[in-house]
Design an enzyme around this catalytic site. Structure first.
Site, short mmCIF file in Angstrom:
data_model
loop_
_atom_site.label_atom_id
_atom_site.label_comp_id
_atom_site.label_asym_id
_atom_site.label_seq_id
_atom_site.Cartn_x
_atom_site.Cartn_y
_atom_site.Cartn_z
N TYR A 283 1.00 -1.21 0.01
CA TYR A 283 -0.30 -0.12 -0.08
C TYR A 283 0.91 1.35 -0.05
O TYR A 283 0.39 2.41 -0.03
CB TYR A 283 -0.87 0.01 1.11
CG TYR A 283 -2.03 -1.15 1.25
CD1 TYR A 283 -2.99 -1.31 0.21
CD2 TYR A 283 -1.87 -2.10 2.23
CE1 TYR A 283 -3.69 -2.46 0.42
CE2 TYR A 283 -2.61 -3.22 2.08
CZ TYR A 283 -3.67 -3.42 1.11
OH TYR A 283 -4.21 -4.51 1.26
N ASN B 18 -14.01 1.29 -1.48
CA ASN B 18 -12.47 0.49 -1.34
C ASN B 18 -13.03 -0.15 0.06
O ASN B 18 -12.74 0.33 0.95
CB ASN B 18 -11.33 1.29 -1.18
CG ASN B 18 -10.17 0.27 -1.23
OD1 ASN B 18 -10.43 -1.00 -0.90
ND2 ASN B 18 -8.86 0.92 -1.12
N HIS C 63 -14.59 -9.19 -0.23
CA HIS C 63 -14.59 -10.60 -0.69
C HIS C 63 -15.34 -11.58 0.10
O HIS C 63 -15.83 -12.71 -0.25
CB HIS C 63 -12.97 -10.88 -0.21
CG HIS C 63 -12.13 -10.19 -0.73
ND1 HIS C 63 -11.93 -9.95 -2.22
CD2 HIS C 63 -11.15 -9.62 -0.26
CE1 HIS C 63 -11.03 -8.96 -2.22
NE2 HIS C 63 -10.33 -8.71 -1.02
N ASP D 93 -25.80 -5.81 -0.12
CA ASP D 93 -27.07 -5.82 -0.29
C ASP D 93 -27.36 -4.34 0.09
O ASP D 93 -28.18 -3.71 -0.67
CB ASP D 93 -27.78 -6.56 0.86
CG ASP D 93 -27.84 -8.05 0.34
OD1 ASP D 93 -27.28 -8.50 -0.74
OD2 ASP D 93 -28.31 -8.88 1.54
N HIS E 121 -9.44 -0.33 -5.60
CA HIS E 121 -8.56 -1.06 -4.82
C HIS E 121 -7.01 -0.59 -4.95
O HIS E 121 -6.67 -0.35 -6.14
CB HIS E 121 -8.40 -2.60 -4.69
CG HIS E 121 -9.56 -3.43 -4.60
ND1 HIS E 121 -10.22 -3.57 -3.34
CD2 HIS E 121 -10.73 -3.85 -5.35
CE1 HIS E 121 -11.21 -4.08 -3.44
NE2 HIS E 121 -11.89 -4.23 -4.76
N MET E 122 -6.28 -0.12 -4.20
CA MET E 122 -4.90 0.47 -4.38
C MET E 122 -4.08 -0.74 -4.97
O MET E 122 -3.23 -0.53 -5.70
CB MET E 122 -4.36 1.00 -3.08
CG MET E 122 -5.03 2.13 -2.77
SD MET E 122 -4.56 3.01 -1.24
CE MET E 122 -2.78 3.12 -1.32
N ARG F 166 -8.73 -13.16 -2.68
CA ARG F 166 -8.85 -11.43 -2.73
C ARG F 166 -9.33 -11.21 -4.29
O ARG F 166 -9.62 -10.28 -4.79
CB ARG F 166 -7.35 -10.70 -2.48
CG ARG F 166 -7.06 -10.81 -1.02
CD ARG F 166 -6.07 -9.95 -0.95
NE ARG F 166 -5.19 -10.29 0.34
CZ ARG F 166 -5.57 -9.61 1.46
NH1 ARG F 166 -6.42 -8.79 1.56
NH2 ARG F 166 -4.96 -9.88 2.51
#
Length: 152
Positions: free
Chosen positions: A22, A74, A80, A87, A100-101, A111
């Site tokens: 990250y 994010n 996952h 919902d 996602h980074m 993932r």
């Protein structure tokens, strides 16, 4: 135009959490970059982070009643397995962009699956903080075109 930016579990630890994946950017720095781009795009953004799944669900509900024009999310690990967040996203009628980074498709097998794929306009992954900026641009463009949650 108002865009809701949702940050998932553990993201308050950006800058400390797994810098090889990250980087060292903090959540505050990410939000500052998002705000700067939002000003260029002439949109208002509201960023929200929580380590509690129910808080994210509640914020999505609030976004529905606040009539936000788009959502970027994010959700981190919740991506996952959180059918509760999925919902809640299904309630929205506005464009939703997942981001996602890291490139989730090049990481652990678990993932690579997103619970949200059937209720989002698209997914952006692997571009670090730029994933947020690309997602914001996409969400704004879809909202200005009058597209729905799935981008149709």
């Amino acid at each position: 135009m108002k865009v809701l930016v949702l940050h998932g579990v553990n993201f308050n630890m950006f800058g400390h959490r797994d810098p090889k994946v990250y980087g060292t950017i903090t959540l505050d720095e990410i939000n500052a970059e998002i705000s700067a781009l939002a000003a260029e795009l002439d949109v208002e953004v509201e960023s929200f982070q929580s380590n509690h799944e129910g808080d994210i669900v509640e914020r999505i509900h609030k976004g529905y009643f606040d009539k936000v024009d788009a959502v970027i999310i994010n959700a981190g690990a919740w991506t996952h397995y959180s059918y509760a967040i999925r919902d809640a996203l299904m309630i929205l009628e506005v464009p939703v962009v997942e981001l996602h980074m890291a490139n989730i498709h090049a990481r652990d097998e678990f993932r690579r699956h997103s619970c949200f794929v059937d209720c989002i306009a698209g997914q952006i992954a692997g571009f670090g903080v730029d994933s947020y900026l690309l997602a914001l641009r996409a969400a704004v463009k879809l909202a200005r075109q009058g597209r729905n949650r799935e981008g149709k």
